[in-house]
Every structure is written in structure tokens, then in C-alpha cells.
Design a protein around this motif. Structure first.
Motif, PDB file in Angstrom:
ATOM      1  N   VAL A   1      38.715  45.161  47.968  1.00 53.84           N
ATOM      2  CA  VAL A   1      39.115  44.112  47.238  1.00 53.84           C
ATOM      3  C   VAL A   1      38.890  42.910  48.358  1.00 53.84           C
ATOM      4  O   VAL A   1      39.316  43.013  49.557  1.00 53.84           O
ATOM      5  N   LEU A   2      38.351  42.074  47.851  1.00 56.89           N
ATOM      6  CA  LEU A   2      37.974  40.906  48.816  1.00 56.89           C
ATOM      7  C   LEU A   2      38.460  39.607  47.919  1.00 56.89           C
ATOM      8  O   LEU A   2      38.757  39.325  46.657  1.00 56.89           O
ATOM      9  N   ALA A   3      39.263  38.661  49.016  1.00 56.68           N
ATOM     10  CA  ALA A   3      39.214  37.175  48.450  1.00 56.68           C
ATOM     11  C   ALA A   3      38.070  36.522  48.916  1.00 56.68           C
ATOM     12  O   ALA A   3      37.414  36.556  49.850  1.00 56.68           O
ATOM     13  N   LEU A   4      37.075  36.077  47.676  1.00 54.47           N
ATOM     14  CA  LEU A   4      35.746  35.600  47.918  1.00 54.47           C
ATOM     15  C   LEU A   4      35.632  34.206  47.386  1.00 54.47           C
ATOM     16  O   LEU A   4      36.165  33.966  46.318  1.00 54.47           O
ATOM     17  N   THR A   5      34.969  33.325  48.187  1.00 48.31           N
ATOM     18  CA  THR A   5      34.642  32.104  47.444  1.00 48.31           C
ATOM     19  C   THR A   5      32.968  32.044  47.521  1.00 48.31           C
ATOM     20  O   THR A   5      32.296  33.042  48.155  1.00 48.31           O
TER      21      THR A   5
ATOM     22  N   VAL B   1      38.838  36.935  43.217  1.00 48.46           N
ATOM     23  CA  VAL B   1      39.126  38.073  43.634  1.00 48.46           C
ATOM     24  C   VAL B   1      38.258  39.080  43.354  1.00 48.46           C
ATOM     25  O   VAL B   1      38.065  39.147  42.002  1.00 48.46           O
ATOM     26  N   VAL B   2      37.536  39.849  44.216  1.00 48.45           N
ATOM     27  CA  VAL B   2      36.724  40.829  43.848  1.00 48.45           C
ATOM     28  C   VAL B   2      37.274  42.193  43.960  1.00 48.45           C
ATOM     29  O   VAL B   2      37.794  42.500  45.223  1.00 48.45           O
TER      30      VAL B   2
ATOM     31  N   ASN C   1      37.070  36.271  33.893  1.00 49.81           N
ATOM     32  CA  ASN C   1      36.812  37.354  34.710  1.00 49.81           C
ATOM     33  C   ASN C   1      35.532  37.955  34.464  1.00 49.81           C
ATOM     34  O   ASN C   1      34.905  38.112  33.251  1.00 49.81           O
ATOM     35  N   ILE C   2      34.960  38.590  35.310  1.00 51.54           N
ATOM     36  CA  ILE C   2      33.631  39.329  34.934  1.00 51.54           C
ATOM     37  C   ILE C   2      34.074  40.918  35.237  1.00 51.54           C
ATOM     38  O   ILE C   2      34.621  41.249  36.214  1.00 51.54           O
ATOM     39  N   TYR C   3      33.715  41.541  34.316  1.00 49.24           N
ATOM     40  CA  TYR C   3      34.095  43.306  34.399  1.00 49.24           C
ATOM     41  C   TYR C   3      32.723  43.982  34.027  1.00 49.24           C
ATOM     42  O   TYR C   3      32.106  43.749  33.079  1.00 49.24           O
TER      43      TYR C   3
ATOM     44  N   LEU D   1      33.546  46.892  38.713  1.00 51.71           N
ATOM     45  CA  LEU D   1      33.829  45.769  39.436  1.00 51.71           C
ATOM     46  C   LEU D   1      34.688  44.852  38.465  1.00 51.71           C
ATOM     47  O   LEU D   1      34.572  44.570  37.251  1.00 51.71           O
ATOM     48  N   ASN D   2      35.737  44.304  38.992  1.00 56.06           N
ATOM     49  CA  ASN D   2      36.493  43.300  38.233  1.00 56.06           C
ATOM     50  C   ASN D   2      36.642  42.179  39.298  1.00 56.06           C
ATOM     51  O   ASN D   2      37.154  42.114  40.121  1.00 56.06           O
TER      52      ASN D   2
END
Length: 143
Positions: free
Chosen positions: A70-74, A85-86, A7-9, A102-103
Motif C-alpha cells: 500500500v502506497l501513498a502516491l502522487t 492511495v495505491v 478509483n482505478i481497479y 490493484l485498487n
């Protein structure tokens, strides 16, 4: 095979009110303007997203005006079929600026390094400069 993820925070201070930040992130023309890359964004829940010249694609899963995206992102660099998930949350600071949190959840482990750097270089740095330029232009127009 199980994919290892990270995870990126990140927390970013931005020089504008949450409404301005939200609009910059969700309006395809403004998003393209500050990143310098092609963007297609349907700004509603379920809307499609294609940013950074099509390198990132997905859809909007949750949208709370001026507060949350909130995004579902590839990403083209992710394994085929893998979505992350962004979750971006905006809050107003006492001075009128915005705290962006940002998570980014489920980033493939071998992509986490460049993805972390990309958020900073492709989004937050140019967004900060874009918002500062808009504020300066507004101040000049008012004087």
C-alpha cells in the motif's frame, strides 16, 4: 475547492509466484529493470518511493511480504499536494501464478484515463514480459 476523484481497479494475471511478483515490484533495481525507468524504493513501511524517473513519488504505508503493498502516491500530473492511495494485493492461483489486484483510490478525475492506461503499459505489460523472461532463463539453466 473540492477535487473530484475516481478509483482505478484492475485485476492482472502474472506468470510467477507471488514472492517473485512482490520482489519485482518492491526491489528498486528489479523495478527499474522491468519498467526501463529509474526507481528508488525503500522496502519497508514508512519508506520513500520514487518511480518512473521521479514522476511518481510517495511512501509505503503498509507492506505484507508477498501479499500486499500500500502506497501513498502522487504524480507530477496530479494537482500540487494531492496524494492517492495505491493498494496492491497478491494471491497465488492454483497453477502457481499470481492474481494481482490493484485498487488505486483518489485519482483526480481528469487524470484517471491516462493513469489507467499507464498502469497497463508501464507496469503490467512489461512486468509480465520480465517475469516470463526470468522463468525461461531459469528453465534453460535447469535443462
Amino acid at each position: 475547492m473540492k477535487l473530484k476523484t475516481e478509483n482505478i481497479y484492475q485485476v492482472v494475471a502474472l506468470p510467477a509466484a507471488p514472492a517473485k511478483v512482490f520482489d519485482a515490484l518492491i526491489d528498486q533495481d528489479e523495478h527499474g529493470e522491468f519498467t526501463g525507468k529509474e526507481a528508488f524504493i525503500q522496502p519497508h513501511e514508512g519508506g520513500s518511493v520514487s518511480i518512473c524517473n521521479g514522476n511518481q513519488t510517495g511512501w509505503i504505508t503498509r507492506l505484507v511480504r508477498n501479499k500486499r503493498i500500500v502506497l501513498a502516491l502522487t504524480h507530477k500530473g496530479f494537482p500540487a499536494g494531492h496524494f492517492s492511495v495505491v493498494d496492491i494485493r497478491l494471491s497465488r492461483e492454483n497453477d502457481g501464478s499470481t492474481k494481482l489486484q490493484l485498487n488505486h483510490l483518489g485519482v483526480p478525475e481528469d487524470c484517471a484515463g491516462w493513469a489507467t492506461e499507464s498502469w497497463e503499459k508501464v507496469h503490467w505489460q512489461p512486468l509480465t514480459a520480465h517475469l516470463e523472461a526470468k522463468r525461461t532463463a531459469l528453465e534453460l539453466a535447469q535443462s
